[in-house]
Design a protein around this motif. Structure first.
Motif, short mmCIF file in Angstrom:
data_model
loop_
_atom_site.label_atom_id
_atom_site.label_comp_id
_atom_site.label_asym_id
_atom_site.label_seq_id
_atom_site.Cartn_x
_atom_site.Cartn_y
_atom_site.Cartn_z
N GLY A 33 20.14 -66.46 -95.51
CA GLY A 33 20.21 -67.89 -94.90
C GLY A 33 18.30 -68.13 -94.73
N SER A 34 17.63 -66.93 -94.38
CA SER A 34 16.12 -67.22 -94.26
C SER A 34 15.68 -65.72 -93.96
N ALA A 35 14.26 -65.82 -94.09
CA ALA A 35 13.70 -64.46 -93.67
C ALA A 35 14.02 -63.93 -92.41
N GLU A 36 14.24 -64.66 -91.44
CA GLU A 36 14.71 -64.25 -90.04
C GLU A 36 16.08 -63.50 -90.21
N GLY A 37 16.90 -64.13 -90.91
CA GLY A 37 18.26 -63.78 -91.15
C GLY A 37 18.21 -62.29 -91.61
N PHE A 38 17.28 -61.46 -91.91
CA PHE A 38 17.32 -60.11 -92.44
C PHE A 38 17.02 -59.36 -91.08
N GLY A 39 16.66 -59.81 -89.73
CA GLY A 39 16.75 -59.16 -88.71
C GLY A 39 17.97 -58.32 -88.44
N ILE A 40 19.22 -58.79 -88.52
CA ILE A 40 20.56 -58.07 -88.44
C ILE A 40 20.60 -56.88 -89.72
N ILE A 41 19.93 -57.21 -90.89
CA ILE A 41 20.07 -56.30 -91.86
C ILE A 41 19.24 -54.93 -91.36
N GLU A 42 17.80 -55.43 -91.05
CA GLU A 42 16.96 -54.30 -90.73
C GLU A 42 17.59 -53.43 -89.60
N GLU A 43 18.21 -54.14 -88.61
CA GLU A 43 18.96 -53.30 -87.38
C GLU A 43 19.94 -52.35 -88.00
N LEU A 44 20.70 -52.98 -88.85
CA LEU A 44 21.84 -51.80 -89.32
C LEU A 44 21.02 -50.56 -90.15
N ALA A 45 20.14 -51.13 -91.08
CA ALA A 45 19.58 -50.00 -91.85
C ALA A 45 19.02 -49.12 -90.78
N ASP A 46 18.21 -49.69 -89.92
CA ASP A 46 17.44 -48.71 -88.81
C ASP A 46 18.43 -47.61 -88.29
N LEU A 47 19.53 -48.13 -87.76
CA LEU A 47 20.76 -47.46 -87.14
C LEU A 47 20.96 -46.28 -88.01
N LEU A 48 21.06 -46.62 -89.33
CA LEU A 48 21.68 -45.71 -90.48
C LEU A 48 20.37 -44.67 -91.05
#
Lengths: 254, 322
Positions: free
Chosen positions: B212-227
């Motif tokens: 949806g937006s650049a900001e929409g990647f926040g949740i993607i970054e969060e999961l990537a960081d966790l993994l």
């Protein structure tokens, strides 16, 4: 400086590739057409170089009559004129394509046209031969660097940057030169409405090169075997999260 | 007859794709000798490895230009050696450099080149099967020419052993012109380091227009960081300016090979799938159960990534007791 950029019309394939009954081509009756993302960056680079230092930008394609669409698209972005090497629609092999481009460049010389930089995409989106730019460079006696994500022209030379693991390798070539570029080189602009209208009035020179017998001759296209999978549905919506964690643990990445 | 393989080296070792090319060449040679060309100082340090993979003779081209990568000079040395050996085929890895060197060779010898082959039979013409559309499609083609030039698609074959008893080493100084020396790497710039490299990440979490937006990647970054993984994206995302091109997975972006690829809100266009077919497993998160990506995925969650991805992150934290 004068810059020539070479592009190839290819179908916009979307999610699934369907072949024609004779397996010679992709069924395109429901598809639009475009050029490779690498070539889009090549067109943008040609426009920018001429905006910065003057001269002329030219786009060339070898392809069917319909490929004029891709030439107009490039001119809508600021390319000054186009050359269309019209084919009967059969695909040409890399050697035949390179020879027709070289012949065209040489035919323009008596009229005083000399290119300082000739730009290709690193590989075409469809055939992926990785060689037309290099073959053109050899035939014209020019240096060539490939796979570039940085092209800086100054003082009669071009600094070429190639992405490699851990950094970038730099080649410095004297001009004139041939470069093949990759997506990521720049951020291509979108066409404006006035740009599209101007493109309709820009000149397209048409030539009809003689087809030669291909030495890399396509026999048929084949869909890769065994790719279709049946995905295991872990669930619907956020309630699926515990099942996802089980899968992450099973794979060993949790 | 004999087959010549142009071998690339990594620091201290033979490049894995070149060992695959040697294995491919062995089948093509069908019992005839397999020769290898390496360039540069100490290049013969790879002789034992090449011998294990069936190379009978390692030819070392020596010249100061080989201190850095010089594709035309390598091609010129290859042409000279192939002529002397009366090689019936010259093979290289379908890497950026393998394809480049063999394209130079094809131009020098005025011979056709078939890039990224997955199969080849000897014969005249040789029948090859090669990749198109970054591997989304295959082409069967007839390859002509007195010497067959081809590169081997990465991972089309696995490198296998076929030890040769006494692999010999022969050194030579190829005839190079000034023009051959012009095209060479004259400097290397270091990339800014930080984060996990997309190409080498064990887990990649990516999204497409569905973010949806650049900001929409926040949740993607969060999961990537966790993994402990890297963030990827589709071409639509880089075209929209939401993420840099270095994050793009695809035919004209980065080719990835993680243990798990989590593709959220990605439809599965061929351009994208050409970049992630090296993934060992794919988990798709998509609202559309008929999205093309489900035909390539091992697992799927049907739902909105904006709800599903945070739920996965929360569940992961819970599972870790945090």
């Amino acid at each position: 400086m004068n810059v020539l950029v070479c592009v190839k019309r290819v179908p916009l394939t979307g999610g699934r590739i369907v072949l024609t009954d004779d397996a010679q081509a992709i069924a395109t009756q429901h598809l639009g057409f475009t050029i490779s993302p690498h070539e889009e960056c090549g067109v943008e680079e040609a426009v920018r170089l001429v905006e910065q230092s003057g001269g002329e930008s030219v786009v060339l394609t070898l392809g069917p009559a319909e490929a004029e669409e891709q030439l107009r698209d490039a001119m809508a972005l600021g390319i000054d004129r186009a050359i269309h090497l019209v084919t009967g629609g059969d695909e040409w092999d890399p050697q035949g394509t390179a020879a027709a481009i070289v012949e065209t460049i040489e035919a323009e010389r008596p009229a005083g046209v000399e290119y300082d930089l000739i730009v290709f995409g690193n590989e075409s989106a469809d055939a992926g031969g990785y060689q037309v730019g290099i073959r053109v460079a050899h035939a014209l006696g020019l240096p060539v660097a490939t796979g570039l994500k940085g092209v800086v022209v100054s003082d009669g030379s071009v600094r070429c940057e190639q992405e490699v693991p851990g950094g970038r390798d730099v080649f410095v070539l004297p001009l004139p030169a041939v470069v093949t570029v990759k997506e990521g080189l720049n951020f291509p602009r979108y066409p404006s409405v006035p740009g599209r209208m101007r493109a309709q009035r820009k000149p397209v020179a048409v030539r009809s090169p003689d087809a030669v017998s291909p030495r890399l001759a396509k026999v048929r296209l084949v869909s890769p075997p065994g790719q279709k999978k049946e995905a295991e549905i872990l669930g619907h919506g956020p309630e699926a999260a515990p099942r996802v964690i089980e899968v992450l643990q099973k794979i060993g990445v949790a | 007859m004999s087959v010549l393989v142009v071998v690339e080296r990594q620091p201290g070792a033979v490049d894995e794709l070149s060992l695959q090319a040697v294995t491919f060449a062995r089948a093509l040679a069908d019992g005839a000798p397999v020769h290898a060309l390496v360039v540069g100082a100490h290049a013969d340090s790879v002789t034992p490895t090449l011998g294990e993979h069936g190379v009978t003779t390692v030819h070392v081209a020596e010249d100061e230009v080989f201190a850095s990568y010089a594709p035309l000079a390598v091609a010129r040395a290859t042409a000279e050696l192939a002529g002397r050996l009366r090689a019936t085929a010259v093979v290289a890895a379908g890497s950026e450099r393998g394809n480049e060197v063999l394209a130079h060779l094809g131009a020098l010898l005025d011979l056709p080149l078939a890039a990224n082959c997955v199969e080849a039979t000897s014969g005249d013409p040789a029948r090859v099967t090669r990749l198109r559309w970054g591997g989304s499609l295959l082409e069967e083609a007839d390859l002509h020419g007195d010497v067959k030039l081809l590169t081997v698609a990465p991972h089309a074959v696995s490198a296998t052993h076929a030890p040769v008893a006494d692999t010999s080493v022969e050194r030579f100084a190829p005839q190079l012109s000034d023009a051959d020396r012009v095209i060479r790497v004259s400097a290397r710039t270091q990339a800014a380091t930080g984060g996990v490299s997309l190409a080498e990440a064990k887990v990649v979490v990516s999204s497409g227009r569905g973010a949806g937006s650049a900001e929409g990647f926040g949740i993607i970054e969060e999961l990537a960081d966790l993994l402990g993984g890297a963030v990827g994206c589709s071409r639509a995302v880089t075209m929209a300016g939401w993420r840099p091109h270095t994050d793009q997975v695809g035919q004209t972006g980065t080719k990835i090979a993680p243990d798990l690829y989590i593709a959220c809100g990605i439809s599965g266009a061929t351009q994208h799938m050409a970049g992630c077919k090296g993934a060992k497993a794919i988990l798709a998160v998509n609202t559309d159960p008929d999205a093309p990506i489900l035909a390539s995925a091992d697992y799927a969650v049907i739902g909105d990534l904006h709800e599903v991805v945070p739920a996965i992150s929360a569940e992961l934290r819970k599972a870790r007791g945090a």
